[in-house]
Motif scaffolding. Structure first.
Motif, PDB file in Angstrom:
ATOM      1  N   VAL A 178     -11.033  28.924 -34.788  1.00 52.73           N
ATOM      2  CA  VAL A 178      -9.706  28.761 -33.955  1.00 52.73           C
ATOM      3  C   VAL A 178      -9.313  30.191 -33.644  1.00 52.73           C
ATOM      4  O   VAL A 178      -9.469  31.288 -34.545  1.00 52.73           O
ATOM      5  CB  VAL A 178      -8.714  27.856 -34.653  1.00 52.73           C
ATOM      6  N   SER A 196      -3.460  30.087 -33.470  1.00 48.66           N
ATOM      7  CA  SER A 196      -3.663  28.462 -33.628  1.00 48.66           C
ATOM      8  C   SER A 196      -3.548  28.444 -35.170  1.00 48.66           C
ATOM      9  O   SER A 196      -3.005  27.469 -35.597  1.00 48.66           O
ATOM     10  CB  SER A 196      -4.783  28.111 -32.952  1.00 48.66           C
ATOM     11  N   PHE A 234     -12.626  21.125 -32.521  1.00 44.50           N
ATOM     12  CA  PHE A 234     -11.269  21.052 -32.326  1.00 44.50           C
ATOM     13  C   PHE A 234     -10.441  20.549 -33.520  1.00 44.50           C
ATOM     14  O   PHE A 234     -10.950  19.464 -34.119  1.00 44.50           O
ATOM     15  CB  PHE A 234     -10.881  20.373 -30.977  1.00 44.50           C
ATOM     16  N   THR A 245      -7.737  10.673 -27.946  1.00 45.74           N
ATOM     17  CA  THR A 245      -8.763  11.926 -27.645  1.00 45.74           C
ATOM     18  C   THR A 245     -10.166  11.267 -27.405  1.00 45.74           C
ATOM     19  O   THR A 245     -10.437  10.286 -27.782  1.00 45.74           O
ATOM     20  CB  THR A 245      -9.079  12.661 -29.174  1.00 45.74           C
ATOM     21  N   SER A 247     -17.131  26.872 -32.731  1.00 47.96           N
ATOM     22  CA  SER A 247     -16.313  27.133 -31.749  1.00 47.96           C
ATOM     23  C   SER A 247     -16.316  25.753 -30.808  1.00 47.96           C
ATOM     24  O   SER A 247     -15.373  25.438 -29.968  1.00 47.96           O
ATOM     25  CB  SER A 247     -16.658  28.249 -30.665  1.00 47.96           C
TER      26      SER A 247
END
Length: 275
Positions: free
Chosen positions: A172, A176, A270, A136, A267
């Motif tokens: 999320v 998800s 991740f 990542t 938001s």
């Protein structure tokens, strides 16, 4: 029996996956060993080799994810003073090296079995393993158990406990959250891009971002346009890094040792569930 050529033998670098995710491999182990030997991040970085910045980033990442600190630092000197390993880090190195020996024996046995059975060419097998690797680009990586889940019509708010005093909130989609089986007690990895983080000096309540982490500025890496600012968070184990403009660094009068706050939206986080 003919000798095996390098292309006919499987070799690999061991990567340890724990309940908090994949965070420890050969290069980081060699970095820890060099820190233990030299007592210096800069000297350890040269020995690996890594850039000085990459070595600091690796140390920060490991301390962020490990259940206990691996590296401790003392202030002072051009590069932030001395550095030493914790007892936990030394036990982890010993475990890694023992597991590495067993892993190589298993690879040698697998190579022999593949050659005898003709099921799969060794080079093909290597390619499959490379494709299964995942990385990542997010600069900040954290780990911890889910402590709260708030379901909405469309989105779900998930809160992780990074430590007894630090919590991180992510938003999320409900779909998800269901697919990852996000529930209280489940270990989760959280990633935040450095470019998604704002820096504040003082208490500005007008910012609506859900996540606020106040800490001490430990490093400012200046570039031609942007600067990378790293904060050490309360407890000394976790750090968070933001990329902001050089003009912002000057406007905020940011210097090492100063108190500042890293702010980012829920938001912008991740999440990855750990199986």
């Amino acid at each position: 029996m003919p000798l095996k050529t390098p292309s006919q033998t499987l070799t690999g670098k061991l990567q340890i996956d724990t309940g908090l995710g994949s965070f420890l491999g050969d290069k980081r182990i060699r970095l820890l060993e060099a820190i233990d030997k030299t007592g210096s991040i800069s000297q350890a970085a040269k020995a690996v080799p890594l850039s000085y910045k990459a070595a600091w980033d690796a140390v920060d990442d490991m301390n962020n994810v490990a259940p206990e600190p691996l590296v401790t630092r003392s202030a002072g000197g051009k590069h932030g003073g001395g550095t030493e390993l914790t007892a936990f880090a030394r036990r982890l190195i010993a475990f890694y090296r023992a597991l590495e020996k067993e892993s190589q024996l298993a690879l040698e046995k697998l190579t022999s079995n593949l050659q005898q059975s003709g099921v799969c060419d060794v080079d093909d097998f290597r390619q499959i393993l490379r494709r299964m690797s995942m990385k990542t680009s997010a600069r900040n990586q954290f780990a911890g158990p889910v402590v709260e889940v708030k379901e909405g019509v469309v989105d779900t708010e998930v809160t992780l406990a990074l430590s007894p005093t630090l919590q991180l909130t992510a938003i999320v989609t409900r779909e998800s959250a269901e697919e990852m089986d996000l529930r209280v007690g489940r270990d989760v990895l959280a990633f935040v891009k450095a470019s998604s983080i704002l820096m504040l000096v003082g208490d500005d309540k007008r910012i609506s971002a859900r996540n606020r982490f106040t800490g001490t500025v430990t490093r400012i890496q200046q570039g031609p346009v942007n600067s990378e600012v790293t904060l050490s968070l309360p407890g000394g184990q976790h750090v968070i890094t933001a990329v902001i403009t050089d003009d912002s660094v000057k406007r905020l009068d940011l210097v090492a040792g100063q108190t500042a706050t890293a702010v980012f939206k829920a938001s912008a986080v991740f999440l990855a569930a750990v199986d």
